[in-house]
Design a protein around this motif. Structure first.
Motif, PDB file in Angstrom:
ATOM      1  N   GLU A 173     -16.963  13.779 -36.973  1.00 27.65           N
ATOM      2  CA  GLU A 173     -18.054  13.679 -36.015  1.00 27.65           C
ATOM      3  C   GLU A 173     -19.222  12.789 -36.447  1.00 27.65           C
ATOM      4  N   HIS A 174     -19.448  12.623 -37.741  1.00 29.05           N
ATOM      5  CA  HIS A 174     -20.666  11.948 -38.198  1.00 29.05           C
ATOM      6  C   HIS A 174     -20.414  10.634 -38.946  1.00 29.05           C
ATOM      7  N   LEU A 175     -19.430  10.623 -39.821  1.00 29.12           N
ATOM      8  CA  LEU A 175     -19.228   9.415 -40.624  1.00 29.12           C
ATOM      9  C   LEU A 175     -18.848   8.183 -39.802  1.00 29.12           C
ATOM     10  N   PRO A 176     -18.068   8.318 -38.728  1.00 26.15           N
ATOM     11  CA  PRO A 176     -17.778   7.108 -37.939  1.00 26.15           C
ATOM     12  C   PRO A 176     -19.034   6.390 -37.460  1.00 26.15           C
ATOM     13  N   ASP A 177     -20.000   7.135 -36.912  1.00 26.62           N
ATOM     14  CA  ASP A 177     -21.242   6.510 -36.451  1.00 26.62           C
ATOM     15  C   ASP A 177     -22.011   5.893 -37.615  1.00 26.62           C
ATOM     16  N   LEU A 178     -22.052   6.598 -38.749  1.00 30.94           N
ATOM     17  CA  LEU A 178     -22.783   6.087 -39.903  1.00 30.94           C
ATOM     18  C   LEU A 178     -22.167   4.793 -40.409  1.00 30.94           C
ATOM     19  N   VAL A 179     -20.835   4.763 -40.532  1.00 29.40           N
ATOM     20  CA  VAL A 179     -20.173   3.550 -41.018  1.00 29.40           C
ATOM     21  C   VAL A 179     -20.362   2.405 -40.038  1.00 29.40           C
ATOM     22  N   GLN A 180     -20.341   2.695 -38.746  1.00 31.17           N
ATOM     23  CA  GLN A 180     -20.562   1.647 -37.752  1.00 31.17           C
ATOM     24  C   GLN A 180     -21.964   1.067 -37.875  1.00 31.17           C
ATOM     25  N   ASN A 181     -22.968   1.909 -38.072  1.00 29.13           N
ATOM     26  CA  ASN A 181     -24.340   1.420 -38.232  1.00 29.13           C
ATOM     27  C   ASN A 181     -24.488   0.601 -39.508  1.00 29.13           C
ATOM     28  N   ILE A 182     -23.887   1.076 -40.589  1.00 27.86           N
ATOM     29  CA  ILE A 182     -23.924   0.328 -41.848  1.00 27.86           C
ATOM     30  C   ILE A 182     -23.267  -1.030 -41.674  1.00 27.86           C
ATOM     31  N   THR A 183     -22.132  -1.039 -40.981  1.00 26.59           N
ATOM     32  CA  THR A 183     -21.387  -2.281 -40.782  1.00 26.59           C
ATOM     33  C   THR A 183     -22.203  -3.307 -40.012  1.00 26.59           C
ATOM     34  N   MET A 184     -22.886  -2.867 -38.954  1.00 24.85           N
ATOM     35  CA  MET A 184     -23.701  -3.795 -38.172  1.00 24.85           C
ATOM     36  C   MET A 184     -24.782  -4.429 -39.040  1.00 24.85           C
ATOM     37  N   ALA A 185     -25.493  -3.602 -39.821  1.00 24.86           N
ATOM     38  CA  ALA A 185     -26.548  -4.133 -40.681  1.00 24.86           C
ATOM     39  C   ALA A 185     -25.974  -5.040 -41.766  1.00 24.86           C
ATOM     40  N   PHE A 186     -24.836  -4.651 -42.316  1.00 24.08           N
ATOM     41  CA  PHE A 186     -24.221  -5.426 -43.402  1.00 24.08           C
ATOM     42  C   PHE A 186     -23.796  -6.811 -42.922  1.00 24.08           C
ATOM     43  N   ILE A 187     -23.086  -6.864 -41.792  1.00 25.04           N
ATOM     44  CA  ILE A 187     -22.570  -8.146 -41.310  1.00 25.04           C
ATOM     45  C   ILE A 187     -23.712  -9.072 -40.908  1.00 25.04           C
ATOM     46  N   ARG A 188     -24.720  -8.534 -40.243  1.00 21.92           N
ATOM     47  CA  ARG A 188     -25.857  -9.374 -39.854  1.00 21.92           C
ATOM     48  C   ARG A 188     -26.597  -9.907 -41.070  1.00 21.92           C
ATOM     49  N   THR A 189     -26.762  -9.062 -42.080  1.00 22.43           N
ATOM     50  CA  THR A 189     -27.454  -9.516 -43.286  1.00 22.43           C
ATOM     51  C   THR A 189     -26.620 -10.540 -44.032  1.00 22.43           C
ATOM     52  N   ARG A 228      -9.636 -14.884 -31.612  1.00 18.56           N
ATOM     53  CA  ARG A 228     -10.094 -15.162 -30.249  1.00 18.56           C
ATOM     54  C   ARG A 228     -10.678 -16.564 -30.107  1.00 18.56           C
ATOM     55  N   GLY A 229     -10.778 -17.306 -31.208  1.00 14.97           N
ATOM     56  CA  GLY A 229     -11.410 -18.619 -31.168  1.00 14.97           C
ATOM     57  C   GLY A 229     -12.866 -18.532 -30.799  1.00 14.97           C
ATOM     58  N   ALA A 230     -13.543 -17.483 -31.315  1.00 14.86           N
ATOM     59  CA  ALA A 230     -14.905 -17.199 -30.874  1.00 14.86           C
ATOM     60  C   ALA A 230     -15.845 -17.064 -32.059  1.00 14.86           C
ATOM     61  N   VAL A 231     -17.138 -17.163 -31.764  1.00 17.23           N
ATOM     62  CA  VAL A 231     -18.194 -16.847 -32.717  1.00 17.23           C
ATOM     63  C   VAL A 231     -19.118 -15.840 -32.048  1.00 17.23           C
ATOM     64  N   ASP A 232     -19.869 -15.084 -32.861  1.00 16.82           N
ATOM     65  CA  ASP A 232     -20.835 -14.160 -32.287  1.00 16.82           C
ATOM     66  C   ASP A 232     -22.233 -14.767 -32.367  1.00 16.82           C
ATOM     67  N   PHE A 233     -23.228 -14.017 -31.877  1.00 14.34           N
ATOM     68  CA  PHE A 233     -24.589 -14.543 -31.831  1.00 14.34           C
ATOM     69  C   PHE A 233     -25.143 -14.813 -33.226  1.00 14.34           C
ATOM     70  N   ASP A 234     -24.796 -13.965 -34.187  1.00 20.14           N
ATOM     71  CA  ASP A 234     -25.286 -14.179 -35.548  1.00 20.14           C
ATOM     72  C   ASP A 234     -24.641 -15.404 -36.175  1.00 20.14           C
ATOM     73  N   ASP A 235     -23.373 -15.664 -35.821  1.00 16.70           N
ATOM     74  CA  ASP A 235     -22.725 -16.894 -36.287  1.00 16.70           C
ATOM     75  C   ASP A 235     -23.468 -18.119 -35.783  1.00 16.70           C
ATOM     76  N   LEU A 236     -23.912 -18.061 -34.523  1.00 19.33           N
ATOM     77  CA  LEU A 236     -24.596 -19.211 -33.944  1.00 19.33           C
ATOM     78  C   LEU A 236     -25.787 -19.636 -34.797  1.00 19.33           C
ATOM     79  N   ILE A 237     -26.593 -18.653 -35.227  1.00 21.04           N
ATOM     80  CA  ILE A 237     -27.787 -18.977 -36.010  1.00 21.04           C
ATOM     81  C   ILE A 237     -27.385 -19.552 -37.364  1.00 21.04           C
ATOM     82  N   ARG A 238     -26.413 -18.908 -38.009  1.00 19.02           N
ATOM     83  CA  ARG A 238     -25.943 -19.399 -39.310  1.00 19.02           C
ATOM     84  C   ARG A 238     -25.379 -20.814 -39.194  1.00 19.02           C
ATOM     85  N   LEU A 239     -24.586 -21.048 -38.149  1.00 18.57           N
ATOM     86  CA  LEU A 239     -23.952 -22.356 -37.980  1.00 18.57           C
ATOM     87  C   LEU A 239     -24.961 -23.423 -37.566  1.00 18.57           C
TER      88      LEU A 239
END
Length: 749
Positions: free
Chosen positions: A159-175, A217-228
């Motif tokens: 019930e709890h760890l999935p949400d926590l790992v998802q939040n960590i993942t979002m912050a980690f990938i963006r950073t 998917r041959g795609a980039v996300d919004f954070d990729d755009l800034i980095r690129l």
């Protein structure tokens, strides 16, 4: 040049012609208006050539539209205005897209590369996070409290760890992307570290799977755009020089929320001797948690620029409300018990407007400032606010009012009370009540169209069709009876498309008191036939057709348009999805289980003055940039606004994690160690948690300041003791300090 009467401080800004200028602007000081006027003036004074543009960078899509409208209005007063407006207004993501799209080859992209929207990116990222958690449960096991029983551990993993790992993942990938890392370069960094960094290893593994899914998917996300975009500027110097020539002036709004990459990109575009104006309010920097945004960037720029300026005058609020805001600055700067957070707020103070100003301060009403000391229960606080609104609103239907809450869930509870009482309200939360209702209505009809033999689903569609009957008890009772009749239909084709002599309506036994039932069922049959005729259309056209048939309200039609775009994108990403799956996607939105991106106050330019006589419910974050005559600021306790004391608790520190660790902060600290630090003296468990606490305290002080400065004339601040009986919350320390200051002001005179 324009219908704009600048104050003296604004006039000083409009003297600008070249170089670097940093502007600290208090709430309500007209910074956007001033920056728009400056852009128009630079154009009118022929400071740019025909092939050039003034580049304006701002934070939200609504601000893009706002700038464009104001600049155009200013330019319309010119007798020789340019046919093509020589300016470009962009968010950082929009600017990055322009840069990458112009030369995608510089970063290894095809000219037809796709940009995945944030919603789809979240789905992919979350799927990768859950897959990792299932495969590596032992990694996070050692971060759980050792005293937990096995039954509790299983529940936490479910019930709890999935949400926590998802939040960590979002912050980690963006950073990671903010550090311009690819999955491969990050993995290389980790392989060369001798210090174990299990949380960074977790983030890197999920990052790798996420990027692999984007590549497929041959795609980039919004954070990729800034980095690129930055990579493009660093790759080809001729391309960079061409952009510098194109944009000889860069004006940056909301610069207090500038991130490390935004700062770097704009510095590259400005060049060593370029023209750069940055305006913002460091005291309103409230989007910094788990990002690289930092108001210190703007503070440092103001200290080092050619022309530092302040916009200290504001006609938004009464003198009493400004007094409270200024006292919060002073108390924080000089008296806060934790010296490490005293830099959270700083001058300039808010100063009133001068006599004759076109936006004078409202008449002062100190008797309408209520700093409520009572220790309410959570429900008691909501009831008190509700009772206050019911007394105040009927006498003030020509005014605006808002209830500002720290988190969406609190606002949704108040919305339920208002809805039950029939009090008109508008939500600025994760998704609004109108969004949920519109998504739910369309979703119910799509579910029927995906399963046209289901009498139960057709009955639900009938209730949607007659939803306005809820306003009248007698009509709704009739609707419910007809719903039960439809549910009992054995063969729906005998009702919707009957063969001669087999019309189900002919067999219907209705009493003399129910003649309207037959008329309603006949009319509904015609509607269903029309709906069924849409199923061969693309899904976005189905949604738009249904919306035109069902809705007349402009807000609902606008939401339906956004839903149509969302479902089209979902179908493009999931070629095997049909109407049942797409209807399920709308059901998720209707239940408010997923943020509905692309239809928020930020994107639509919410105008409080168009909602007089209605209660606006908003998070404090979403209220930034807005203002109301009366503001209720709720739940100002030491959980939502901690001060760093030993008895405070923190939202990011989960009860089931040992040693009160903030795993998001610890993960990002391990990431920084992997790419920057020395394994012998860099990462130490718990240090990042303590630093995150301090940054959170600073941000919440600024959030409190933002909440206070949303009020024009009347302000009510309350708090509650929380839901846990064994751990009662207390009044937030800055709130208690303001109460003492306010009481002393009236005791002394």
């Amino acid at each position: 040049m324009m219908d704009f009467q600048p104050r003296q401080a604004q006039f000083e800004v409009l003297k600008y012609t070249h170089g670097t200028m940093g502007i600290s602007a208090v709430p309500g000081s007209g910074k956007t208006h001033t920056l728009s006027a400056l852009a128009a003036q630079l154009i009118a004074d022929n400071r740019i050539e025909n092939s050039q543009e003034i580049l304006i960078v701002t934070l939200t899509n609504s601000a893009v539209d706002n700038f464009s409208t104001r600049i155009n209005t200013f330019l319309e007063s010119q007798t020789r205005r340019p046919l093509i407006p020589p300016y470009r207004v962009r968010t950082l993501h929009g600017l990055a897209h322009d840069i990458v799209r112009e030369r995608p080859d510089l970063v290894g992209l095809d000219s037809n590369f796709q940009i995945i929207d944030e919603r789809e990116a979240t789905l992919i990222r979350n799927d990768a996070a859950i897959a990792w958690l299932r495969s590596h449960p032992q990694v996070l096991q050692k971060y759980l409290k050792p005293e937990l029983e096995e039954k509790q551990v299983n529940w936490i993993f479910r019930e709890h760890l999935p949400d926590l790992v998802q939040n960590i993942t979002m912050a980690f990938i963006r950073t990671a992307k903010d550090f311009q890392l690819t999955a491969d370069t990050l993995r290389s960094h980790l392989e060369h570290r001798s210090l174990p960094l299990p949380l960074a290893d977790m983030g890197a593994a999920i990052f790798t799977d996420y990027q692999r899914a984007l590549a497929y998917r041959g795609a980039v996300d919004f954070d990729d755009l800034i980095r690129l975009a930055l990579q493009s500027l660093n790759t080809d110097n001729e391309f960079l020089l061409r952009l510098r020539e194109r944009w000889p002036y860069i004006l940056e709004d909301e610069a207090q929320d500038s991130s490390r990459l935004q700062e770097t990109i704009l510095r590259q575009l400005v060049g060593p001797v370029g023209n750069w104006v940055r305006v913002g309010d460091p005291n309103q920097a409230i989007f910094e948690s788990f990002t690289t945004a930092d108001p210190q960037y703007l503070r440092d720029f103001i200290q080092q620029c050619d022309y530092p300026q302040n916009l200290p005058n504001s006609g938004r609020s009464t003198l009493s409300i400004n007094y409270l805001a200024n006292q919060l600055i002073d108390w924080t700067h000089a008296t806060h018990p934790n010296p490490d957070v005293r830099n959270a707020l700083d001058e300039p103070h808010i100063q009133p407007t001068a006599t004759g100003d076109p936006q004078p301060n409202p008449s002062d009403r100190p008797d309408q400032i209520y700093l409520v000391k009572k220790d309410y229960s959570p429900q008691g606080e909501l009831n008190a606010i509700f009772d206050s609104i019911t007394r105040w609103l009927p006498k003030n239907m020509d005014k605006t009012v808002a209830v500002l809450v720290p988190r969406s869930q609190r606002g949704e509870s108040l919305a339920k009370l208002l809805k039950e009482a029939g009090i008109p309200f508008v939500e600025l939360l994760k998704s609004t009540d109108s969004t949920r209702r519109t998504a739910g209505a369309i979703g119910i009809i799509l579910r029927y169209l995906g399963d046209p033999k289901s009498a139960r689903k057709l009955a639900s569609a009938y209730q949607v069709w007659r939803r306005d009957d809820r306003q009248q008890e007698e009509l709704w009772a009739e609707t419910l009876e007809i719903t039960q009749i439809i549910e009992r239909i054995a063969r729906l084709e005998d009702y919707i498309w009957p063969k001669p002599g087999l019309d189900w309506l002919d067999t219907l036994d209705l009493s003399e008191t129910q003649p309207s039932y037959l008329d309603s069922l006949l009319a509904f049959r015609e509607r269903v036939r029309f709906w069924q005729g849409t199923v061969l259309l693309p899904v976005d056209q189905i949604v738009l057709t249904l919306a035109q048939d069902m809705f007349s309200d402009q807000t609902e039609l606008a939401i339906a348009h956004k839903l149509a775009v969302l479902l089209r994108q979902a179908q493009n990403s999931h070629q095997d999805w049909h109407l049942p799956e797409l209807a399920g996607e709308l059901a998720v939105i209707a239940r408010n289980e997923r943020r509905f991106l692309g239809f928020s106050a930020d994107d639509t330019g919410f105008d409080p003055d168009s909602h007089k006589g209605e209660v606006v419910i908003s998070t404090v974050h979403k209220a930034k940039g807005l203002e109301w005559d009366r503001v209720y600021l709720a739940s100002v306790n030491n959980y939502n606004f901690p001060s760093g004391d030993l008895y405070d608790s923190y939202f990011s520190e989960k009860w089931f994690i040992r040693d009160q660790l903030n795993l998001e902060a610890e993960t990002l600290a391990q990431l920084e160690t992997a790419i920057l630090g020395d394994e012998y003296d860099w990462y130490a468990e718990g240090r990042a948690t303590q630093e995150a606490r301090l940054e959170y305290v600073r941000e919440r002080l600024r959030l409190f300041y933002v909440g206070i400065t949303r009020a024009r004339q009347e302000l009510v601040i309350t708090w509650n003791t929380g839901r846990k009986k064994d751990q009662k919350l207390i009044q937030a320390l800055p709130f208690a300090a303001l109460q003492e200051i306010w009481d002393a002001k009236f005791r002394n005179g």
